[in-house]
Design a protein around this motif. Structure first.
Motif, PDB file in Angstrom:
ATOM      1  N   ARG A  53       5.482 -29.605  18.623  1.00 57.80           N
ATOM      2  CA  ARG A  53       5.597 -29.915  18.162  1.00 57.80           C
ATOM      3  C   ARG A  53       6.801 -28.256  17.643  1.00 57.80           C
ATOM      4  N   ASN A  54       7.730 -28.033  17.508  1.00 57.54           N
ATOM      5  CA  ASN A  54       7.837 -26.671  16.662  1.00 57.54           C
ATOM      6  C   ASN A  54       7.018 -26.332  15.949  1.00 57.54           C
ATOM      7  N   GLU A  55       7.761 -27.864  14.629  1.00 56.73           N
ATOM      8  CA  GLU A  55       7.516 -27.358  13.584  1.00 56.73           C
ATOM      9  C   GLU A  55       6.310 -26.647  13.161  1.00 56.73           C
ATOM     10  N   MET A  56       5.415 -27.815  13.601  1.00 56.24           N
ATOM     11  CA  MET A  56       3.389 -26.852  13.574  1.00 56.24           C
ATOM     12  C   MET A  56       3.345 -25.905  13.865  1.00 56.24           C
ATOM     13  N   ILE A  57       4.084 -25.025  14.937  1.00 59.88           N
ATOM     14  CA  ILE A  57       3.393 -24.200  15.682  1.00 59.88           C
ATOM     15  C   ILE A  57       4.282 -23.022  14.494  1.00 59.88           C
ATOM     16  N   LEU A  58       5.137 -23.284  13.817  1.00 55.71           N
ATOM     17  CA  LEU A  58       5.937 -22.866  12.806  1.00 55.71           C
ATOM     18  C   LEU A  58       5.529 -22.843  11.543  1.00 55.71           C
ATOM     19  N   ALA A  59       4.532 -23.868  11.228  1.00 54.88           N
ATOM     20  CA  ALA A  59       4.397 -23.538   9.718  1.00 54.88           C
ATOM     21  C   ALA A  59       2.518 -22.967   9.618  1.00 54.88           C
ATOM     22  N   GLY A  60       2.221 -23.223  11.003  1.00 51.39           N
ATOM     23  CA  GLY A  60       1.035 -22.131  10.928  1.00 51.39           C
ATOM     24  C   GLY A  60       2.005 -20.099  11.307  1.00 51.39           C
ATOM     25  N   ALA A  61       2.449 -19.866  11.910  1.00 54.21           N
ATOM     26  CA  ALA A  61       3.056 -18.630  12.688  1.00 54.21           C
ATOM     27  C   ALA A  61       3.515 -18.427  10.725  1.00 54.21           C
ATOM     28  N   ILE A  62       4.941 -18.732  10.233  1.00 57.46           N
ATOM     29  CA  ILE A  62       5.304 -18.557   9.223  1.00 57.46           C
ATOM     30  C   ILE A  62       4.388 -17.640   7.768  1.00 57.46           C
ATOM     31  N   PRO A  63       3.558 -18.540   7.557  1.00 58.34           N
ATOM     32  CA  PRO A  63       2.353 -17.804   6.250  1.00 58.34           C
ATOM     33  C   PRO A  63       1.857 -16.996   7.180  1.00 58.34           C
ATOM     34  N   ALA A  64       1.822 -17.078   8.452  1.00 60.63           N
ATOM     35  CA  ALA A  64       0.300 -15.941   8.673  1.00 60.63           C
ATOM     36  C   ALA A  64       0.967 -14.869   9.362  1.00 60.63           C
ATOM     37  N   ALA A  65       2.562 -14.197   9.547  1.00 60.81           N
ATOM     38  CA  ALA A  65       3.194 -13.357   9.410  1.00 60.81           C
ATOM     39  C   ALA A  65       3.724 -13.226   8.054  1.00 60.81           C
ATOM     40  N   LEU A  66       3.585 -13.711   7.085  1.00 62.62           N
ATOM     41  CA  LEU A  66       3.843 -13.790   5.428  1.00 62.62           C
ATOM     42  C   LEU A  66       2.891 -13.441   4.804  1.00 62.62           C
ATOM     43  N   LEU A  67       1.285 -13.665   5.333  1.00 64.40           N
ATOM     44  CA  LEU A  67       0.495 -13.514   5.062  1.00 64.40           C
ATOM     45  C   LEU A  67      -0.169 -11.538   5.263  1.00 64.40           C
ATOM     46  N   ALA A  68       0.442 -11.196   6.684  1.00 64.98           N
ATOM     47  CA  ALA A  68       0.217 -10.423   6.799  1.00 64.98           C
ATOM     48  C   ALA A  68       1.315  -8.787   6.186  1.00 64.98           C
ATOM     49  N   ILE A  69       2.636  -9.485   5.573  1.00 64.19           N
ATOM     50  CA  ILE A  69       3.356  -8.578   5.012  1.00 64.19           C
ATOM     51  C   ILE A  69       3.026  -8.333   4.188  1.00 64.19           C
ATOM     52  N   LEU A  70       2.308  -9.618   3.655  1.00 66.02           N
ATOM     53  CA  LEU A  70       2.333  -9.306   1.825  1.00 66.02           C
ATOM     54  C   LEU A  70       0.968  -8.339   1.866  1.00 66.02           C
ATOM     55  N   ALA A  71      -0.268  -8.245   2.991  1.00 61.43           N
ATOM     56  CA  ALA A  71      -1.350  -7.447   2.720  1.00 61.43           C
ATOM     57  C   ALA A  71      -0.301  -6.274   3.143  1.00 61.43           C
ATOM     58  N   ASP A  72       0.242  -5.950   3.981  1.00 64.85           N
ATOM     59  CA  ASP A  72       0.783  -4.681   4.629  1.00 64.85           C
ATOM     60  C   ASP A  72       0.704  -3.909   3.116  1.00 64.85           C
ATOM     61  N   GLN A  73       1.707  -4.535   2.236  1.00 59.64           N
ATOM     62  CA  GLN A  73       2.764  -3.968   1.424  1.00 59.64           C
ATOM     63  C   GLN A  73       1.528  -4.061  -0.223  1.00 59.64           C
ATOM     64  N   VAL A  74       1.374  -4.383   0.056  1.00 56.56           N
ATOM     65  CA  VAL A  74       0.123  -4.543  -1.633  1.00 56.56           C
ATOM     66  C   VAL A  74      -0.959  -3.434  -0.701  1.00 56.56           C
ATOM     67  N   LEU A  75      -1.675  -3.454   0.391  1.00 57.68           N
ATOM     68  CA  LEU A  75      -2.441  -1.999   0.639  1.00 57.68           C
ATOM     69  C   LEU A  75      -1.965  -1.126   0.505  1.00 57.68           C
ATOM     70  N   GLY A  76      -0.253  -1.098   1.245  1.00 61.14           N
ATOM     71  CA  GLY A  76       0.274  -0.010   1.184  1.00 61.14           C
ATOM     72  C   GLY A  76       0.209   0.825  -0.087  1.00 61.14           C
ATOM     73  N   TYR A  77       0.446  -0.076  -1.642  1.00 55.48           N
ATOM     74  CA  TYR A  77       0.986   0.344  -2.465  1.00 55.48           C
ATOM     75  C   TYR A  77      -0.473   1.117  -3.020  1.00 55.48           C
ATOM     76  N   VAL A  78      -1.530   0.318  -2.802  1.00 58.53           N
ATOM     77  CA  VAL A  78      -2.622   0.745  -3.256  1.00 58.53           C
ATOM     78  C   VAL A  78      -3.131   2.432  -2.552  1.00 58.53           C
ATOM     79  N   GLU A  79      -2.414   2.386  -1.412  1.00 67.77           N
ATOM     80  CA  GLU A  79      -3.158   3.409  -0.608  1.00 67.77           C
ATOM     81  C   GLU A  79      -1.808   5.044  -0.796  1.00 67.77           C
ATOM     82  N   ASP A  80      -1.206   4.498  -1.745  1.00 67.85           N
ATOM     83  CA  ASP A  80       0.210   5.891  -2.040  1.00 67.85           C
ATOM     84  C   ASP A  80      -0.698   5.900  -3.687  1.00 67.85           C
ATOM     85  N   ARG A  81      -1.353   5.251  -4.238  1.00 66.75           N
ATOM     86  CA  ARG A  81      -1.594   5.380  -5.586  1.00 66.75           C
ATOM     87  C   ARG A  81      -2.349   5.767  -5.291  1.00 66.75           C
ATOM     88  N   LEU A  82      -3.954   5.853  -3.778  1.00 70.50           N
ATOM     89  CA  LEU A  82      -4.944   6.753  -3.648  1.00 70.50           C
ATOM     90  C   LEU A  82      -4.398   8.355  -3.131  1.00 70.50           C
TER      91      LEU A  82
END
Length: 214
Positions: A175-204
């Protein structure tokens, strides 16, 4: 069933798995910061230990995650405990290495100036070295977090939960929709974490270095 329909029909399940994913990653990263930063500081003082400790941390990085889980299961069993330990060990190298590198790159003139002002070794560490190296340390935390968010998906293979549950179940049921339902949020979490921590890194990052980068 389309991907959109799957998200609409299973919001509570997806949200629960996202929370589990964040719990696993967050616990491992927090533990690696608590252990890794003091360890990185320690090997700047005892430089003979630097190469052996970094070499051991490098070995952990070279072991495939599935094999790592397999090695630890006989000792710790399946579940979150084993997953968190593996994620912790994967996160340790970038944090220890960046802490060590960041402190070693602090200008000796600033350290000498601190000594000239009568600072103790602890005061030099707390007031000079750590503030100057925080951006480099945060870069290590950023790398470790992004890597761990991806690796956490494999933790579902040993019953630890997280978004990997959807991915593995989707593979087994074709079931491809289940695979994507797990993969897409995981990818978005990684992107969000990278952006937030990148901002903190820049501020420091000290203002002078920030201007050079821009």
């Amino acid at each position: 069933m389309t991907l959109l329909n799957y998200f609409i029909n299973n919001p509570s399940t997806i949200f629960r798995l996202i929370l589990e994913h964040l719990q696993l990653t967050g616990t491992a990263i927090l533990a690696s910061i608590i252990i890794g930063v003091p360890l990185g500081i320690a090997i700047t003082r005892f430089t003979r230990l630097a190469n052996p400790i970094l070499a051991v941390a490098n070995v952990f990085q070279t072991i495939p995650s599935i094999a790592f889980f397999g090695i630890l299961i006989p000792f710790l069993g399946i579940g979150q405990k084993t997953a968190i330990l593996v994620l912790f060990l994967y996160a340790l190298l970038p944090i220890v290495k960046n802490t060590y590198t960041g402190i070693k790159e602090v200008s000796p003139f600033m350290i000498d100036a601190g000594r000239g002002m009568g600072m103790t070794n602890f005061q030099i560490l707390y007031m000079v070295e750590l503030p100057q190296s925080l951006s480099v340390i945060m870069a290590g935390v950023r790398i470790a977090t992004v890597i761990n968010i991806g690796t956490t998906t494999i933790a579902a293979y040993i019953g630890a939960g997280g978004l990997g549950e959807l991915i593995f179940t989707g593979i087994q049921m074709y079931r491809n929709e289940m695979i994507l339902a797990g993969a897409i949020p995981a990818a978005l979490l990684a992107i969000l974490a990278d952006q937030v921590l990148g901002y903190v890194e820049d501020r420091l990052t000290p203002e002078g270095i920030r201007k050079k980068k821009s």
